[in-house]
Design an enzyme around this catalytic site. Structure first.
Site, short mmCIF file in Angstrom:
data_model
loop_
_atom_site.label_atom_id
_atom_site.label_comp_id
_atom_site.label_asym_id
_atom_site.label_seq_id
_atom_site.Cartn_x
_atom_site.Cartn_y
_atom_site.Cartn_z
N TYR A 151 1.24 -1.85 -0.24
CA TYR A 151 0.12 -0.53 0.08
C TYR A 151 0.66 0.69 -0.22
O TYR A 151 1.55 1.54 0.31
CB TYR A 151 -1.00 -0.33 1.20
CG TYR A 151 -1.58 1.24 1.55
CD1 TYR A 151 -3.18 1.48 0.49
CD2 TYR A 151 -1.78 1.66 2.51
CE1 TYR A 151 -3.44 2.36 0.49
CE2 TYR A 151 -2.42 3.47 2.26
CZ TYR A 151 -3.46 3.28 1.58
OH TYR A 151 -4.55 4.49 1.25
N ASP A 246 9.08 2.70 -0.28
CA ASP A 246 8.13 3.59 0.18
C ASP A 246 8.76 3.46 2.16
O ASP A 246 7.88 1.90 2.07
CB ASP A 246 7.11 2.67 -0.14
CG ASP A 246 5.53 3.42 0.80
OD1 ASP A 246 5.94 4.75 1.79
OD2 ASP A 246 4.56 3.78 0.27
N LYS A 274 4.39 8.98 8.67
CA LYS A 274 4.00 8.25 10.18
C LYS A 274 5.26 9.44 11.38
O LYS A 274 5.54 9.56 11.77
CB LYS A 274 3.84 5.89 9.82
CG LYS A 274 2.95 6.59 8.88
CD LYS A 274 2.41 4.63 8.84
CE LYS A 274 1.11 4.91 8.16
NZ LYS A 274 1.16 4.40 7.05
C1 LIG Z 1 0.30 4.81 5.33
C2 LIG Z 1 1.49 4.18 4.75
C3 LIG Z 1 1.43 5.53 3.24
C4 LIG Z 1 0.33 6.46 3.65
O1 LIG Z 1 0.59 7.24 4.32
P1 LIG Z 1 -1.32 8.11 4.84
O2 LIG Z 1 -0.26 8.75 6.22
O3 LIG Z 1 -1.97 7.16 5.40
O4 LIG Z 1 -1.18 8.75 3.61
C5 LIG Z 1 2.04 4.97 2.27
N1 LIG Z 1 2.90 4.04 2.48
C6 LIG Z 1 3.26 3.12 3.14
C7 LIG Z 1 4.00 1.99 3.47
C8 LIG Z 1 1.82 3.33 4.79
O5 LIG Z 1 2.17 2.52 5.91
#
Ligand SMILES: *Cc1c(COP(=O)(O)O)cnc(C)c1O
Length: 439
Positions: A151, A246, A274
């Site tokens: 994701y 990511d 995060k």
């Molecule tokens: C949480 C997450 C996102 C999206 O971040 P948001 O702040 O919720 O938009 C993208 N990539 C990864 C790997 C994530 O865990």
């Protein structure tokens, strides 16, 4: 014998949920919060301290989702609270540059040497969306390779799940994503270099970038197979495509320098989110100087944000990241030991109870899959008994342990999780695993 679980009262949460359902689709502002994957009503939270959450009815829970990742130092971490208070008195936002942006950026660059320059945004979604745009501009190519079960936020082009087959173009994973957009994203099985080779062979000179979670968290926790990350680097370099790590979830989580440090990766671009915001809305993307300098106002790639680099968010990020930097030598080994204890402790209870469980973990992120086989990709994760996970989740919640409300989400520990919390969690799991069996 299992002791009976008497579910705590949730009358105030129920009233709040009823109001919320009139106001928000599904009663929530982000779908997984609705608990649809596990059943039961989601408690409304009122406050949290360290490893403990308190709901609107005064029930307390040991927290294993950490606001989906950011709260690695525990809730209401005093230096972050003080920094936010101090900063707020000087105004919450200017929309002009402040010293704090450089302060946090220097710390990010110190932890992530692959980042020479970066830009702050307000979410992980923005970070990955912008990184993709940059990669397309840098390579003058259109196709993006992602992996099933990874994701990267909810931007159109990244909301693509695979059909089956190695080189098939993706189908939209959400209504409202035009096929024309989805067709530019190839979704391949994770941990499968042959699939990546085949995609590059089938789309010679068309693939701008490969983006991945270097440790998957969003299909539940799935570590990279030995040689996988290095293989991706070799293929992308040979083919002239960029590699985007990511690290929105894994950054500052699996080590101070994220998965890139842990697995000695050398990506072209890294996305963060995060933890880097310490619980406030921050994302970042960065990498090689020559690529980053394609961004406006230096270059032709447009990207902007009214609240990007917001002072409150920078303050919380600096408080969190600087503490992690200063205490990395104690915190990461402590997180490793506590996480090992709780993940292996629950796994041992499952063996005793005769419940098939596959435990995946990297540092303080991990998942108990209700599956008997190894889980190395999305298809294997999807074989999990999600109904059993739902029963486990509810029984844990009733005993005061808040797991992420889906089989396909990683659980997190914080530095505030100590022996008392871990022992209580394993004890609760002993009872909850009985609930799994008595379906
Ligand atoms: C949480 C997450 C996102 C999206 O971040 P948001 O702040 O919720 O938009 C993208 N990539 C990864 C790997 C994530 O865990």
């Amino acid at each position: 014998m299992s002791r009976p679980i008497s579910a705590p009262a949730h009358s105030r949460s129920q009233a709040l949920q009823q109001r919320a359902e009139h106001l928000f689709p599904g009663g929530v502002n982000s779908p997984v919060r609705a608990f649809r994957a596990v059943g039961g009503a989601p408690p409304f939270l009122e406050s949290a301290q360290g490893a403990w959450l308190t709901d609107a009815d005064g029930n307390r829970y040991i927290d294993y989702f950490g606001s989906w990742g950011p709260m690695i130092l525990g809730h209401a971490f005093p230096p972050a609270v003080e920094a936010i208070e101090r900063t707020a008195r000087k105004s919450a936002s200017f929309g002009a540059s402040t010293e704090s942006e450089g302060d946090l950026a220097e710390r990010v660059v110190a932890c992530y040497p692959a980042i020479e320059k970066l830009r702050f945004v307000s979410s992980g979604t923005e970070a990955t969306m912008s990184a993709i745009r940059l990669a397309r501009a840098a390579t003058n190519r259109s196709v993006i390779v992602k992996f099933e079960g990874n994701y990267h936020g909810h931007a159109d082009g990244l909301l693509v799940k695979a059909g089956s087959g190695v080189a098939t173009f993706g189908i939209p994973g959400s209504a409202g994503v035009p096929e024309a957009v989805a067709h530019l994203t190839l979704a391949l099985p994770y941990n499968d270099l042959a699939a990546v080779e085949a995609a590059f062979a089938a789309h010679k000179g068309e693939i701008a970038a490969v983006i991945l979670e270097p440790v998957v968290g969003n299909a539940g926790c799935i570590p990279p197979a030995p040689g996988y990350l290095g293989g991706l680097r070799a293929i992308t370099r040979r083919e002239g495509a960029l590699l985007i790590a990511d690290e929105v979830m894994t950054g500052f989580r699996v080590s101070l320098g994220g998965a890139v440090q842990l697995y000695k990766m050398d990506p072209d671009l890294i996305t963060l989110g995060k933890i880097v915001g310490g619980g406030l809305p921050v994302g970042a993307f960065g990498g090689k100087r020559a690529i980053m300098d394609l961004l406006a106002p230096l270059g032709p790639v447009y990207q902007a944000g009214t609240l990007s680099g917001n002072p409150l968010a920078m303050a919380a990020g600096i408080a969190t990241v600087s503490y992690l930097q200063d205490h990395a030598a104690e915190i990461y080994p402590q997180l490793e030991a506590a996480s090992k204890a709780v993940f292996e402790g629950v796994a041992a209870e499952a063996v005793k109870a005769g419940v098939p469980l596959t435990t995946n973990r990297v540092g303080s992120m991990g998942t108990w899959f209700f599956a008997s086989g190894p889980v190395t990709n999305y298809d294997e994760a999807a074989k999990s008994d999600t109904a059993a996970f739902g029963r486990f989740h509810r029984a844990m919640l009733d005993q005061g342990v808040w797991l992420p409300p889906s089989q396909f989400e990683a659980a997190f520990l914080s530095a505030a999780h100590g022996k008392a919390e871990i022992d209580a969690t394993i004890e609760a799991a002993r009872t909850a695993l009985q609930a799994v069996l008595t379906a």
